[in-house]
Design a protein around this motif. Structure first.
Motif, PDB file in Angstrom:
ATOM      1  N   GLY A 100       1.826  -2.360   7.317  1.00  0.00           N
ATOM      2  CA  GLY A 100       2.478  -1.206   7.947  1.00  0.00           C
ATOM      3  C   GLY A 100       1.702  -0.683   9.131  1.00  0.00           C
ATOM      4  N   LEU A 101       1.952  -1.293  10.296  1.00  0.00           N
ATOM      5  CA  LEU A 101       1.195  -0.918  11.501  1.00  0.00           C
ATOM      6  C   LEU A 101       1.935   0.153  12.308  1.00  0.00           C
ATOM      7  N   GLY A 102       2.395   1.200  11.633  1.00  0.00           N
ATOM      8  CA  GLY A 102       2.990   2.333  12.351  1.00  0.00           C
ATOM      9  C   GLY A 102       1.888   3.229  12.891  1.00  0.00           C
ATOM     10  N   THR A 103       2.226   4.489  13.104  1.00  0.00           N
ATOM     11  CA  THR A 103       1.268   5.445  13.663  1.00  0.00           C
ATOM     12  C   THR A 103      -0.027   5.456  12.849  1.00  0.00           C
ATOM     13  N   MET A 104       0.107   5.660  11.537  1.00  0.00           N
ATOM     14  CA  MET A 104      -1.081   5.831  10.701  1.00  0.00           C
ATOM     15  C   MET A 104      -1.758   4.500  10.409  1.00  0.00           C
ATOM     16  N   GLY A 105      -0.961   3.481  10.092  1.00  0.00           N
ATOM     17  CA  GLY A 105      -1.521   2.192   9.712  1.00  0.00           C
ATOM     18  C   GLY A 105      -2.333   1.566  10.842  1.00  0.00           C
TER      19      GLY A 105
ATOM     20  N   TYR B 121      -0.500  -6.884   8.486  1.00  0.00           N
ATOM     21  CA  TYR B 121       0.864  -7.405   8.437  1.00  0.00           C
ATOM     22  C   TYR B 121       1.827  -6.253   8.692  1.00  0.00           C
ATOM     23  N   ASN B 122       2.870  -6.529   9.439  1.00  0.00           N
ATOM     24  CA  ASN B 122       3.920  -5.533   9.662  1.00  0.00           C
ATOM     25  C   ASN B 122       5.276  -6.216   9.526  1.00  0.00           C
ATOM     26  N   ARG B 123       6.230  -5.465   8.942  1.00  0.00           N
ATOM     27  CA  ARG B 123       7.583  -6.011   8.720  1.00  0.00           C
ATOM     28  C   ARG B 123       8.140  -6.622  10.013  1.00  0.00           C
ATOM     29  N   THR B 124       8.008  -5.897  11.114  1.00  0.00           N
ATOM     30  CA  THR B 124       8.451  -6.426  12.405  1.00  0.00           C
ATOM     31  C   THR B 124       7.247  -7.128  13.046  1.00  0.00           C
ATOM     32  N   ALA B 125       7.342  -8.464  13.169  1.00  0.00           N
ATOM     33  CA  ALA B 125       6.156  -9.244  13.552  1.00  0.00           C
ATOM     34  C   ALA B 125       5.669  -8.909  14.960  1.00  0.00           C
TER      35      ALA B 125
ATOM     36  N   MET C  63       0.612   1.257   4.216  1.00  0.00           N
ATOM     37  CA  MET C  63       0.801   2.445   5.056  1.00  0.00           C
ATOM     38  C   MET C  63       2.241   2.453   5.559  1.00  0.00           C
ATOM     39  N   VAL C  64       3.152   2.510   4.603  1.00  0.00           N
ATOM     40  CA  VAL C  64       4.590   2.497   4.911  1.00  0.00           C
ATOM     41  C   VAL C  64       5.184   3.821   4.429  1.00  0.00           C
ATOM     42  N   PRO C  65       6.421   4.142   4.820  1.00  0.00           N
ATOM     43  CA  PRO C  65       7.005   5.408   4.368  1.00  0.00           C
ATOM     44  C   PRO C  65       7.016   5.494   2.840  1.00  0.00           C
TER      45      PRO C  65
ATOM     46  N   ASP D  15       7.667   0.714  -3.291  1.00  0.00           N
ATOM     47  CA  ASP D  15       8.079  -0.129  -4.426  1.00  0.00           C
ATOM     48  C   ASP D  15       8.428  -1.544  -3.956  1.00  0.00           C
ATOM     49  N   GLN D  16       9.136  -1.618  -2.819  1.00  0.00           N
ATOM     50  CA  GLN D  16       9.500  -2.952  -2.292  1.00  0.00           C
ATOM     51  C   GLN D  16       8.263  -3.792  -1.989  1.00  0.00           C
ATOM     52  N   GLN D  17       7.274  -3.164  -1.381  1.00  0.00           N
ATOM     53  CA  GLN D  17       6.065  -3.919  -1.018  1.00  0.00           C
ATOM     54  C   GLN D  17       5.311  -4.368  -2.267  1.00  0.00           C
ATOM     55  N   ILE D  18       5.248  -3.473  -3.269  1.00  0.00           N
ATOM     56  CA  ILE D  18       4.549  -3.840  -4.507  1.00  0.00           C
ATOM     57  C   ILE D  18       5.267  -5.031  -5.147  1.00  0.00           C
TER      58      ILE D  18
ATOM     59  N   GLY E  65       0.030   6.128   1.812  1.00  0.00           N
ATOM     60  CA  GLY E  65       1.043   7.001   2.436  1.00  0.00           C
ATOM     61  C   GLY E  65       1.147   8.313   1.678  1.00  0.00           C
ATOM     62  N   ASN E  66       2.129   9.108   2.079  1.00  0.00           N
ATOM     63  CA  ASN E  66       2.311  10.423   1.455  1.00  0.00           C
ATOM     64  C   ASN E  66       3.221  10.326   0.250  1.00  0.00           C
ATOM     65  N   ALA E  67       2.801   9.586  -0.771  1.00  0.00           N
ATOM     66  CA  ALA E  67       3.671   9.426  -1.938  1.00  0.00           C
ATOM     67  C   ALA E  67       3.789  10.743  -2.694  1.00  0.00           C
TER      68      ALA E  67
ATOM     69  N   GLY F 283      -4.343   9.806  -0.845  1.00  0.00           N
ATOM     70  CA  GLY F 283      -3.805  10.670   0.201  1.00  0.00           C
ATOM     71  C   GLY F 283      -4.730  10.662   1.407  1.00  0.00           C
ATOM     72  N   VAL F 284      -4.142  10.503   2.588  1.00  0.00           N
ATOM     73  CA  VAL F 284      -4.934  10.451   3.828  1.00  0.00           C
ATOM     74  C   VAL F 284      -4.451  11.573   4.745  1.00  0.00           C
ATOM     75  N   SER F 285      -5.347  12.444   5.160  1.00  0.00           N
ATOM     76  CA  SER F 285      -4.941  13.544   6.038  1.00  0.00           C
ATOM     77  C   SER F 285      -5.700  13.497   7.351  1.00  0.00           C
TER      78      SER F 285
END
Ligand code: NDP
Length: 463
Positions: free
Chosen positions: A9-14, A31-35, A74-76, A82-85, A102-104, A125-127
Motif C-alpha cells: 500500500g504505497l499511498g500517502t502513508m505507506g 507492493y502496491n495494487r496498482t503496479a 498500509m491500506v484503507p 481482510d482482503q490482503q490478509i 492503518g486506522n483499523a 496505530g500510526v499517527s
C-alpha cells in the motif's frame, strides 16, 4: 530474499513510511495494487532506491523478504485489510507476521487477532500524518509481546523521539489495544482542534480580529503553556495568504469539516464504556453540524446570525483554552482507564502520555507533565493530580468567563462549554440525579438508594 521487511500500500502513508524505513537502513520490499504506483515510487526514491525492492505481485513480495517475514499493511481500514490478509495467507508461513498499520477499528483488530489467522498478526496505530510517517511518527502497538519484540527494532528506529530521546513507539497491550489508543488519540485530536476553532471564532466574530492578528496570538501562545503542534499550525494557517485572491487563506476556506470517522468511533466506544468524554463528543457533533451547510444557511436567514461582539481578551482566551485542554485530556485518559478495566487490558497510561509527546498530531509540552502525573498515580483522574488541580483552579475563572460571555453573545462553544459542565458536575458531591431516580421509580418502580441508608427503596407515589 534480502529485505528486512515488506510493505503493501504505497499511498500517502505507506510511501512515507517505506522511505522512513529505508532511510533508517532497513532494506524494504514494497507492493502496491496498482503496479505503476510502485514503479513511480521506486523511481522517485532517490538515493534510498537502493534499499527499496519494488515488487509487482504478492508472490514476488513474499519471496523478497527474509524469513520469518514481517509485512506492513498500509491500506484503507476495513475490508481491504481482510482482503490482503486472505491473499497473503497461502503465501506465508505460520511464523510470518502481518502488521496492520492503518486506522483499523480496534474491534476489527480484536476480531482478526482472535480469528486464528494462519500467520502472526499485530495491530499498530500510526499517527503524525504524512510528515510524521516520513520523518518520525508516534506508534501505538497491539498484539503478542513476542511479535512486538520482533518488529520493535524497526518501529523504534523510525519513530519520533521525545525531547528526552525516548522513541515514541510502545506496545499498549494485546490485540486491538494499539488501535484503541490510536482511536482515543484521534478523538482528543478532534477535541483539541475544535477548542482551538471555538477560540478562533471568539477572536474573529466576538473581538473582530483579522486573521493576521489571530496568527500573532497563536504564535505567542505557542511559546507558553499551550505549546503544541496544533497551536503552531493554527498560527501558520491563520498567517497564510490565499495565492489567488491575496486574502487570508482562512477567509476563503469553506467551513465544512471532513472526517474519516475515528473521532466518531471514540465517541461511540465511550458510550459503550459509559465513560464521559463530552469534549470529544462535542467535537464530533460540531463536525457533523458543520457538514450541514445548506441547513445552516437557511436557519441563519430565518433567525439571523448568532454571534455578537464579546468583552474578552487574549489572556482570558489563553487561560480558558488551557483549562479546556486539561479537562479534555482528563476525560480521554479516564476513558482509557475504563477500557483497560472493561477489556482486561493493562493499558499503560503514563506510556500513552509519553508516546504522544512527539510525532503525533496532539504532541505538546503539556503531555510531559501529564506523563509525570500519570506515572505518580495512574489510577487518579488527571484533575486530581496536584500539578493539574492547581492549574485548573488558576484557569477555571477564565474558562467560566469565556464560556458565559461567549454563550451570552451567541457564540457556539460546544467543546469548551462541555468541558466546564463536566468539571462542575465532577466537583458536585450532591448532584441532581436524585430527581432522575425518583422519576424512574415513579414510572418504572426501579427503586433508589436513600441518603440515610434506610432500606426503603420506593417512594410513596401511588399514595
Ligand atoms: P491512500 O488513499 O493515500 O492510499 C491507500 C493505499 O491503499 C493505496 O496504495 C491503494 O492502492 C491501496 N489500496 C486501497 N484499496 C485497496 C485494496 N482494496 N486492496 C489493496 N490495496 C488497496 O491512504 P493513506 O495512505 O492516507 O491511508 C492508509 C491507512 O493509513 C488508512 O487506514 C488511513 O486511515 C491510515 N492513516 C492515514 C493518515 C493520513 O494522515 N493520511 C494518518 C494515519 C493513519 P492503489 O494505488 O492501487 O489505489
Amino acid at each position: 530474499a534480502e529485505a528486512d521487511i515488506g510493505l503493501i500500500g504505497l499511498g500517502t502513508m505507506g510511501s512515507a513510511l517505506a522511505l522512513n524505513i529505508a532511510e533508517k537502513g532497513f532494506p524494504i520490499a514494497v507492493y502496491n495494487r496498482t503496479a505503476q504506483v510502485t514503479r513511480d515510487f521506486h523511481a522517485g526514491a532517490g538515493e534510498l532506491a537502493t534499499r527499496v525492492i519494488p515488487t509487482e505481485s504478492l508472490e514476488e513480495l513474499v519471496a523478497a523478504i527474509k524469513p520469518p517475514r514481517a509485512i506492513i499493511l498500509m491500506v484503507p481500514a476495513g475490508s481491504p485489510v481482510d482482503q490482503q490478509i486472505e491473499a497473503l495467507a497461502p503465501l506465508l508461513d505460520p511464523q510470518d507476521l502481518v502488521i496492520d498499520a492503518g486506522n483499523a477499528n480496534f474491534h476489527d483488530t480484536n476480531r482478526r487477532a482472535e480469528a486464528g489467522l494462519p500467520m502472526r498478526f499485530l495491530g499498530v496505530g500510526v499517527s503524525g500524518g504524512e510528515d510524521g510517517a516520513r520523518h518520525g511518527p508516534s506508534i501505538m502497538g497491539g498484539g503478542a509481546q513476542q511479535d512486538w519484540d520482533r518488529i520493535a527494532p524497526i518501529l523504534t528506529a523510525i519513530a519520533a523521539r521525545a525531547e528526552d530521546g525516548t522513541p515514541c513507539a510502545t506496545r499498549m497491550g494485546e490485540a486491538g489495544a494499539g488501535h484503541f489508543v490510536k482511536a482515543v488519540h484521534n478523538g482528543i485530536e478532534y477535541a483539541d482542534m475544535q477548542m482551538i476553532a471555538e477560540i478562533y471564532g471568539l477572536m474573529r466574530d466576538g473581538m473582530g480580529l483579522p486573521a493576521d492578528r489571530i496568527a500573532g496570538i497563536f504564535e505567542r501562545w505557542n511559546d507558553g503553556p499551550l505549546q503544541s503542534y496544533l497551536i503552531e499550525i493554527s498560527g501558520k494557517v491563520a498567517h497564510a495568504p490565499d495565492p489567488h485572491s491575496g486574502q487570508p487563506m482562512l477567509d476563503v476556506i469553506l467551513d465544512r469539516a471532513g472526517q474519516k470517522g475515528t473521532g466518531r468511533w471514540t465517541a461511540i466506544e465511550a458510550q459503550h464504556l459509559a465513560a464521559p468524554i463530552p469534549v470529544i463528543e462535542a467535537a464530533v457533533m460540531a463536525r457533523n453540524v458543520s457538514a450541514r451547510l445548506a441547513e445552516r444557511k437557511a436557519a441563519e436567514e430565518r433567525f439571523g446570525p448568532a454571534p455578537q461582539p464579546c468583552d474578552l481578551d487574549e489572556d482570558l482566551l489563553e487561560r480558558a483554552l488551557i483549562a479546556g485542554k486539561i479537562l479534555c485530556y482528563a476525560q480521554g485518559f479516564a476513558m482509557i482507564s475504563a477500557a483497560s478495566e472493561a477489556f482486561g487490558w493493562s493499558l499503560p497510561l503514563p506510556d500513552i502520555a509519553r508516546v504522544w509527546r512527539a510525532g503525533c498530531i496532539i504532541r505538546s509540552t503539556m503531555l510531559n507533565d501529564m506523563a509525570e502525573a500519570l506515572t505518580e498515580n495512574p489510577g487518579r483522574n488527571l484533575i486530581m493530580a496536584p500539578g493539574f488541580a492547581s492549574r485548573i483552579e488558576e484557569a477555571l475563572p477564565a474558562l467560566r468567563r469565556v464560556v458565559s460571555e461567549g454563550l451570552a453573545q451567541g457564540h457556539p462553544l460546544p467543546a469548551l462549554a462541555q468541558g466546564l459542565t463536566w468539571f462542575d458536575m465532577m466537583r458536585t458531591a450532591r448532584g441532581t440525579a436524585n430527581m432522575i431516580q425518583a422519576q424512574r421509580d415513579f414510572f418504572g418502580a426501579h427503586g433508589f438508594e436513600r441518603l440515610d441508608g434506610r432500606d426503603d427503596p420506593h417512594g410513596p407515589w401511588g399514595a
